[in-house]
Design an enzyme around this catalytic site. Structure first.
Site, PDB file in Angstrom:
ATOM      1  N   CYS A 118       6.171  -7.179  25.589  1.00 17.78           N
ATOM      2  CA  CYS A 118       5.107  -7.840  26.348  1.00 17.78           C
ATOM      3  C   CYS A 118       5.474  -7.739  27.814  1.00 17.78           C
ATOM      4  O   CYS A 118       6.582  -7.354  28.145  1.00 17.78           O
ATOM      5  CB  CYS A 118       4.988  -9.312  25.931  1.00 17.78           C
ATOM      6  SG  CYS A 118       3.464 -10.085  26.548  1.00 17.78           S
ATOM      7  N   CYS A 120       4.578 -10.460  30.073  1.00 18.98           N
ATOM      8  CA  CYS A 120       4.410 -11.742  30.769  1.00 18.98           C
ATOM      9  C   CYS A 120       5.662 -12.186  31.532  1.00 18.98           C
ATOM     10  O   CYS A 120       5.558 -12.857  32.553  1.00 18.98           O
ATOM     11  CB  CYS A 120       3.911 -12.826  29.829  1.00 18.98           C
ATOM     12  SG  CYS A 120       5.007 -13.144  28.443  1.00 18.98           S
ATOM     13  N   CYS A 128      -0.113 -11.477  30.226  1.00 17.03           N
ATOM     14  CA  CYS A 128       0.470 -10.503  29.300  1.00 17.03           C
ATOM     15  C   CYS A 128      -0.115  -9.101  29.482  1.00 17.03           C
ATOM     16  O   CYS A 128      -0.200  -8.335  28.514  1.00 17.03           O
ATOM     17  CB  CYS A 128       0.283 -10.975  27.861  1.00 17.03           C
ATOM     18  SG  CYS A 128       1.068 -12.560  27.525  1.00 17.03           S
ATOM     19  N   LYS A 194      -1.327 -14.528  16.281  1.00 23.37           N
ATOM     20  CA  LYS A 194      -0.651 -15.360  17.285  1.00 23.37           C
ATOM     21  C   LYS A 194      -1.695 -16.234  17.946  1.00 23.37           C
ATOM     22  O   LYS A 194      -2.594 -15.744  18.621  1.00 23.37           O
ATOM     23  CB  LYS A 194       0.049 -14.476  18.317  1.00 23.37           C
ATOM     24  CG  LYS A 194       0.665 -15.260  19.472  1.00 23.37           C
ATOM     25  CD  LYS A 194       1.479 -14.363  20.382  1.00 23.37           C
ATOM     26  CE  LYS A 194       1.985 -15.127  21.584  1.00 23.37           C
ATOM     27  NZ  LYS A 194       2.804 -14.273  22.459  1.00 23.37           N
ATOM     28  N   ARG A 204       8.225 -20.700  28.011  1.00 20.46           N
ATOM     29  CA  ARG A 204       7.823 -20.188  29.329  1.00 20.46           C
ATOM     30  C   ARG A 204       8.808 -20.622  30.406  1.00 20.46           C
ATOM     31  O   ARG A 204       8.960 -19.938  31.416  1.00 20.46           O
ATOM     32  CB  ARG A 204       6.388 -20.609  29.636  1.00 20.46           C
ATOM     33  CG  ARG A 204       5.446 -19.907  28.665  1.00 20.46           C
ATOM     34  CD  ARG A 204       3.995 -20.293  28.811  1.00 20.46           C
ATOM     35  NE  ARG A 204       3.217 -19.692  27.739  1.00 20.46           N
ATOM     36  CZ  ARG A 204       1.961 -19.992  27.482  1.00 20.46           C
ATOM     37  NH1 ARG A 204       1.334 -20.873  28.229  1.00 20.46           N
ATOM     38  NH2 ARG A 204       1.333 -19.405  26.489  1.00 20.46           N
ATOM     39  N   ARG A 216      -3.872 -18.256  28.498  1.00 23.98           N
ATOM     40  CA  ARG A 216      -3.883 -17.038  27.682  1.00 23.98           C
ATOM     41  C   ARG A 216      -4.979 -17.061  26.609  1.00 23.98           C
ATOM     42  O   ARG A 216      -4.913 -16.344  25.625  1.00 23.98           O
ATOM     43  CB  ARG A 216      -2.520 -16.850  27.016  1.00 23.98           C
ATOM     44  CG  ARG A 216      -1.333 -16.820  27.958  1.00 23.98           C
ATOM     45  CD  ARG A 216      -0.168 -16.090  27.332  1.00 23.98           C
ATOM     46  NE  ARG A 216       1.139 -16.491  27.775  1.00 23.98           N
ATOM     47  CZ  ARG A 216       1.684 -16.235  28.968  1.00 23.98           C
ATOM     48  NH1 ARG A 216       0.999 -15.597  29.886  1.00 23.98           N
ATOM     49  NH2 ARG A 216       2.900 -16.631  29.253  1.00 23.98           N
ATOM     50  N   GLU A 232      -7.237  -9.837  12.076  1.00 24.20           N
ATOM     51  CA  GLU A 232      -6.143  -9.368  12.938  1.00 24.20           C
ATOM     52  C   GLU A 232      -5.072  -8.667  12.092  1.00 24.20           C
ATOM     53  O   GLU A 232      -4.547  -7.624  12.467  1.00 24.20           O
ATOM     54  CB  GLU A 232      -5.500 -10.555  13.679  1.00 24.20           C
ATOM     55  CG  GLU A 232      -6.381 -11.175  14.749  1.00 24.20           C
ATOM     56  CD  GLU A 232      -6.253 -10.471  16.104  1.00 24.20           C
ATOM     57  OE1 GLU A 232      -5.539  -9.455  16.189  1.00 24.20           O
ATOM     58  OE2 GLU A 232      -6.885 -10.935  17.065  1.00 24.20           O
ATOM     59  N   LYS A 247       2.234 -17.037  14.061  1.00 27.15           N
ATOM     60  CA  LYS A 247       2.909 -17.785  15.120  1.00 27.15           C
ATOM     61  C   LYS A 247       1.941 -18.742  15.784  1.00 27.15           C
ATOM     62  O   LYS A 247       0.833 -18.320  16.104  1.00 27.15           O
ATOM     63  CB  LYS A 247       3.444 -16.780  16.148  1.00 27.15           C
ATOM     64  CG  LYS A 247       4.103 -17.377  17.347  1.00 27.15           C
ATOM     65  CD  LYS A 247       4.441 -16.307  18.329  1.00 27.15           C
ATOM     66  CE  LYS A 247       4.998 -16.994  19.548  1.00 27.15           C
ATOM     67  NZ  LYS A 247       5.127 -16.130  20.673  1.00 27.15           N
ATOM     68  N   SER A 274       9.238 -22.387  20.369  1.00 27.00           N
ATOM     69  CA  SER A 274      10.058 -23.226  21.242  1.00 27.00           C
ATOM     70  C   SER A 274       9.673 -24.712  21.221  1.00 27.00           C
ATOM     71  O   SER A 274      10.541 -25.577  21.153  1.00 27.00           O
ATOM     72  CB  SER A 274       9.986 -22.689  22.668  1.00 27.00           C
ATOM     73  OG  SER A 274       8.643 -22.629  23.114  1.00 27.00           O
ATOM     74  N   TYR A 313      15.109 -20.731  16.755  1.00 29.13           N
ATOM     75  CA  TYR A 313      16.192 -21.057  17.681  1.00 29.13           C
ATOM     76  C   TYR A 313      17.263 -21.894  16.985  1.00 29.13           C
ATOM     77  O   TYR A 313      18.334 -22.112  17.519  1.00 29.13           O
ATOM     78  CB  TYR A 313      15.621 -21.804  18.898  1.00 29.13           C
ATOM     79  CG  TYR A 313      14.532 -21.007  19.584  1.00 29.13           C
ATOM     80  CD1 TYR A 313      14.858 -19.918  20.381  1.00 29.13           C
ATOM     81  CD2 TYR A 313      13.176 -21.294  19.378  1.00 29.13           C
ATOM     82  CE1 TYR A 313      13.874 -19.146  20.984  1.00 29.13           C
ATOM     83  CE2 TYR A 313      12.189 -20.539  19.964  1.00 29.13           C
ATOM     84  CZ  TYR A 313      12.543 -19.468  20.766  1.00 29.13           C
ATOM     85  OH  TYR A 313      11.570 -18.694  21.337  1.00 29.13           O
TER      86      TYR A 313
END
Ligand code: PBG
Length: 326
Positions: A118, A120, A128, A194, A204, A216, A232, A247, A274, A313
């Site tokens: 990407c 971004c 993006c 997404k 971010r 976005r 998609e 996601k 995140s 994470y």
């Protein structure tokens, strides 16, 4: 009377009848890579997550691999002086992600290395893609650049490139360009469904990629839609995606369940993003929930819904806690 409680009588019995168990090979661990040496910069909104220089990344991967984690997703973070309106530092010679892939692959050829594709984190405006005269992201100009990024990562040795920009036709553009250059062994993990999400906020901060204006919503999916996720996914499969992704994950278990049921033969990845991570961390820091139990429950739920792999994470923490218990 159904004696269901017989399944729950003690821990051994519960373990015996458990249907879903998360293991190291299910997990994909994301990293944020920066230039420099000895850099291990914490990210305030993502406790336990760092921006790492390549040497520090190697050390951290070494530790994660000692717990059995063998899949990693790399994000590049560049200095603002390198950002421009197109995000060209994402595909320039020796870009940070390609450099990291080369170094990691040299030391750990057995690992599966995935790279985020990407712009971004590389554009001055934080969107993006390339903007047109109306400040809208120009789809068809952007996918050409995404293909250039994918080629640079693939040439460096990435096993998977993972386009996350939500541009139409991005998988096809990447597949064509890879094939043209003989990079037929590089697979595509597509961020197929997404959704536009408030839960990307902490990320971010990590890659310093908040859009300078607007949001976005013109490219990421509206979370009030269901059927579009099927479209998609179908398009991505037709364009040559190898693995699919939903996601966020924790907030989108219904979508994971539906996609897995409609496309059972395709490997499906859920991204525990995140904000979903940060919520558990923050609530645990306040003493409102038990961090380890909440983490295990959340990640297990994503697998139970139908994800074959989970980007998290928490991956390293999950496995290191498990090894302490055994
Ligand atoms: C880049 C990208 C984002 C995430 C992964 N790739 C941010 C965004 O789309 O705004 C989010 C990951 C996370 O929140 O953990 N396009």
């Amino acid at each position: 009377m159904l004696r269901s409680r017989n399944y729950r009588i003690d821990k051994k019995t519960r373990d015996k009848y458990a249907e879903v168990k998360l293991s190291a090979r299910d997990l994909i661990y994301p990293y944020f890579v920066v230039e420099g040496e000895g850099v291990r910069e914490s990210i305030p909104s993502m406790e336990g997550v760092y921006q790492l220089s390549i040497d520090a990344l190697i050390d951290d991967i070494n530790e994660a691999y000692s717990y059995g984690i063998d899949k990693f997703l790399l994000f590049g973070v560049v200095d603002s002086s390198l950002k421009d309106d197109k995000g060209s530092s994402a595909w320039m010679e020796n870009n940070i992600v390609s450099k990291a892939v080369r170094e990691v692959k040299k030391r750990f050829p057995m690992l599966t290395i995935m790279t985020d594709v990407c712009v971004c984190g590389y554009t001055s405006h934080g969107h993006c893609g390339v903007l047109n005269a109306d400040d809208q992201v120009d789809n068809d100009a952007t996918i050409k650049n995404l293909a250039r990024i994918a080629v640079s990562h693939a040439e460096a040795g990435a096993d998977f490139v993972a386009p996350s920009a939500m541009m139409d036709g991005q998988v096809e553009a990447i597949r064509k360009e890879l094939d043209k250059r003989g990079l037929i062994g590089t697979k595509i993990l597509s961020y197929s469904a997404k959704y536009h999400s408030a839960f990307y906020g902490p990320f971010r901060d990590a890659v310093e990629s908040a859009p300078a204006f607007g949001d976005r919503k013109t490219y990421q999916m509206d979370y009030r839609t269901i059927g579009q996720s099927i479209e998609e996914v179908e398009a991505d499969i037709a364009e040559g995606a190898d693995w699919l992704m939903v996601k966020p994950a924790h907030t989108y278990l219904d979508i994971i369940y539906m996609i897995k049921n409609k496309f059972p033969d395709k490997t499906l990845v859920g991204y525990h993003v995140s904000g979903e991570y940060a919520m558990i961390k923050a609530a645990a820091a306040k003493g409102y929930i038990d961090e380890n139990e909440a983490m295990v429950e959340a990640l297990t739920a994503i697998k139970r819904a139908g994800a074959d792999h989970i980007i998290s994470y928490f991956a390293k923490e999950y496995m290191s806690n498990l090894s302490k218990k055994d």
